[in-house]
Design an enzyme around this catalytic site. Sequence first.
Site, mmCIF file in Angstrom:
data_model
loop_
_atom_site.group_PDB
_atom_site.id
_atom_site.type_symbol
_atom_site.label_atom_id
_atom_site.label_comp_id
_atom_site.label_asym_id
_atom_site.label_seq_id
_atom_site.Cartn_x
_atom_site.Cartn_y
_atom_site.Cartn_z
ATOM 1 N N ARG A 244 10.666 -0.656 11.280
ATOM 2 C CA ARG A 244 10.035 0.244 11.919
ATOM 3 C C ARG A 244 10.185 -0.914 13.432
ATOM 4 O O ARG A 244 9.870 -1.845 13.601
ATOM 5 C CB ARG A 244 8.252 -0.599 11.507
ATOM 6 N N ARG B 212 11.037 -4.807 5.367
ATOM 7 C CA ARG B 212 11.080 -3.548 4.723
ATOM 8 C C ARG B 212 12.121 -2.730 5.436
ATOM 9 O O ARG B 212 12.551 -2.214 6.579
ATOM 10 C CB ARG B 212 9.694 -3.019 5.662
ATOM 11 N N ARG C 191 -0.492 -8.490 13.178
ATOM 12 C CA ARG C 191 -1.031 -8.013 12.415
ATOM 13 C C ARG C 191 -2.212 -8.241 11.146
ATOM 14 O O ARG C 191 -3.388 -8.485 10.440
ATOM 15 C CB ARG C 191 -0.272 -7.066 11.802
ATOM 16 N N LYS D 225 1.075 -1.219 -0.162
ATOM 17 C CA LYS D 225 0.016 -0.153 -0.193
ATOM 18 C C LYS D 225 0.943 0.992 0.202
ATOM 19 O O LYS D 225 0.095 1.873 -0.757
ATOM 20 C CB LYS D 225 -0.891 -0.170 1.772
ATOM 21 N N ARG E 138 -10.247 0.528 8.932
ATOM 22 C CA ARG E 138 -9.643 -0.797 9.513
ATOM 23 C C ARG E 138 -10.801 -1.288 9.423
ATOM 24 O O ARG E 138 -10.789 -2.262 10.369
ATOM 25 C CB ARG E 138 -8.633 -0.682 9.758
HETATM 26 P P1 ADP Z 1 2.200 -1.883 3.083
HETATM 27 O O1 ADP Z 1 2.191 -0.035 3.190
HETATM 28 O O2 ADP Z 1 0.565 -2.514 2.439
HETATM 29 O O3 ADP Z 1 2.461 -2.449 4.517
HETATM 30 P P2 ADP Z 1 4.575 -1.725 1.363
HETATM 31 O O4 ADP Z 1 4.359 -0.493 0.413
HETATM 32 O O5 ADP Z 1 5.374 -0.494 3.217
HETATM 33 O O6 ADP Z 1 3.157 -2.293 2.776
HETATM 34 O O7 ADP Z 1 5.614 -2.923 1.303
HETATM 35 C C1 ADP Z 1 6.207 -3.348 2.094
HETATM 36 C C2 ADP Z 1 7.252 -4.356 2.287
HETATM 37 O O8 ADP Z 1 7.519 -5.504 0.765
HETATM 38 C C3 ADP Z 1 8.331 -3.292 1.629
HETATM 39 O O9 ADP Z 1 9.618 -3.804 1.479
HETATM 40 C C4 ADP Z 1 8.387 -3.018 0.080
HETATM 41 O O10 ADP Z 1 9.227 -2.733 -0.415
HETATM 42 C C5 ADP Z 1 8.072 -4.339 -0.398
HETATM 43 N N1 ADP Z 1 6.906 -4.277 -1.485
HETATM 44 C C6 ADP Z 1 6.338 -3.552 -1.900
HETATM 45 N N2 ADP Z 1 5.820 -3.936 -3.162
HETATM 46 C C7 ADP Z 1 5.776 -4.841 -3.880
HETATM 47 C C8 ADP Z 1 6.246 -5.663 -4.403
HETATM 48 N N3 ADP Z 1 4.983 -5.392 -5.412
HETATM 49 N N4 ADP Z 1 6.771 -6.734 -4.748
HETATM 50 C C9 ADP Z 1 8.280 -7.070 -4.050
HETATM 51 N N5 ADP Z 1 7.912 -6.508 -2.410
HETATM 52 C C10 ADP Z 1 7.478 -5.500 -2.695
HETATM 53 P P1 ADP Z 2 -0.091 -1.451 8.119
HETATM 54 O O1 ADP Z 2 0.316 -1.294 6.530
HETATM 55 O O2 ADP Z 2 1.678 -2.408 7.768
HETATM 56 O O3 ADP Z 2 -0.398 -2.793 8.260
HETATM 57 P P2 ADP Z 2 0.124 0.772 9.100
HETATM 58 O O4 ADP Z 2 1.097 2.052 9.038
HETATM 59 O O5 ADP Z 2 -1.237 0.864 8.730
HETATM 60 O O6 ADP Z 2 0.675 -0.275 8.638
HETATM 61 O O7 ADP Z 2 -0.310 0.839 10.435
HETATM 62 C C1 ADP Z 2 0.955 0.698 11.718
HETATM 63 C C2 ADP Z 2 -0.307 0.389 13.055
HETATM 64 O O8 ADP Z 2 -0.593 1.395 12.699
HETATM 65 C C3 ADP Z 2 -0.735 -0.606 13.053
HETATM 66 O O9 ADP Z 2 -0.946 -2.069 13.071
HETATM 67 C C4 ADP Z 2 -2.648 0.047 14.085
HETATM 68 O O10 ADP Z 2 -2.029 -0.431 15.321
HETATM 69 C C5 ADP Z 2 -1.848 1.476 13.590
HETATM 70 N N1 ADP Z 2 -3.211 1.856 12.623
HETATM 71 C C6 ADP Z 2 -2.854 2.608 11.812
HETATM 72 N N2 ADP Z 2 -4.096 2.625 10.920
HETATM 73 C C7 ADP Z 2 -4.914 2.350 11.722
HETATM 74 C C8 ADP Z 2 -6.548 2.645 12.063
HETATM 75 N N3 ADP Z 2 -7.018 3.175 10.733
HETATM 76 N N4 ADP Z 2 -7.210 2.594 12.604
HETATM 77 C C9 ADP Z 2 -6.379 1.950 13.725
HETATM 78 N N5 ADP Z 2 -5.389 1.007 13.813
HETATM 79 C C10 ADP Z 2 -4.394 1.927 13.126
#
Ligand code: ADP
Ligand code: ADP
Length: 239
Positions: free
Chosen positions: A185, A152, A196, A38, A113
Amino acid sequence: MYLVTKAYLFKKDSCKSYVLNGDESMRIILLGPPGAGKGTQAAKIVDEYKIPHISTGDIFRKNIKEGTELGKQAQEYMNKGALVPDELTCGLVADRISQEDCKEGFMLDGFPRNIFQAEMLDKFLSEKGIELTKVVNIEVEKELLVARAVGRRICKSCGATFHIEYNPTKTEGICDVCEGELYQRADDNEETVSNRIQVYIDETKPLVDYYSKQGIVATINGDQSIDKVFDDIKNSFGK
Ligand code: ADP
Ligand code: ADP
Ligand code: ZN
């Protein structure tokens, strides 16, 4: 002032209406489990369509870094991989999308969420007389997600996201965009990521059905190259 009833959780004074901007506005939600890509796609979308990127996770992490009261409260939940309570989340999103720069659209990443947050958002938007354009649902098999999140790395200065294996920087530990230092992170460890993912399955995945009923979901295969995923997203927007 926050109204903390289940009927209405958004901050009261953020309900001011603004003028509609016609059909050109893009109001996007990015849905997908942790590690789906994302944040990575969000960076490309905002660059292409010039809309603000609103990541609730980023907002919470900024508050933790700055040591605010919200940060202290959110950290407790984030460390466990649990959702931060709706009372702490909905109001800040409402405030953010009420700002001037969101008039021509916005992209929500990590919000809503759960069904409650989605209902609050629908109510809030309908009071403003505006609608969501698209919900981009990025699907990646569960087995791939832990490796993605654990590997990541994020730039301390500009927030760009990399992966030690799948999207490495040219120089280890240094951002390709701004030469800032990379960090991992606190919640990107195997145990918290697994929690998660489970929270996503239990609480967030039902939103795919919720928004499918509104006919606005585009499901994208996230197990492709970053550029191919982006192409599919652009095609789903039809522009
Ligand atoms: P999210 O915001 O959904 O948690 P991220 O965009 O931070 O996910 O991506 C999670 C990890 O996977 C990051 O380290 C990113 O560089 C990697 N990643 C993102 N898209 C891809 C892909 N299409 N193929 C392989 N790795 C990816
Ligand atoms: P990822 O895409 O890897 O799940 P985020 O950065 O979106 O990570 O979220 C990290 C953490 O922040 C979540 O595990 C949760 O604890 C909190 N969080 C983020 N967005 C929300 C939301 N909309 N509602 C509740 N908790 C949230
Ligand atoms: Zn950087």
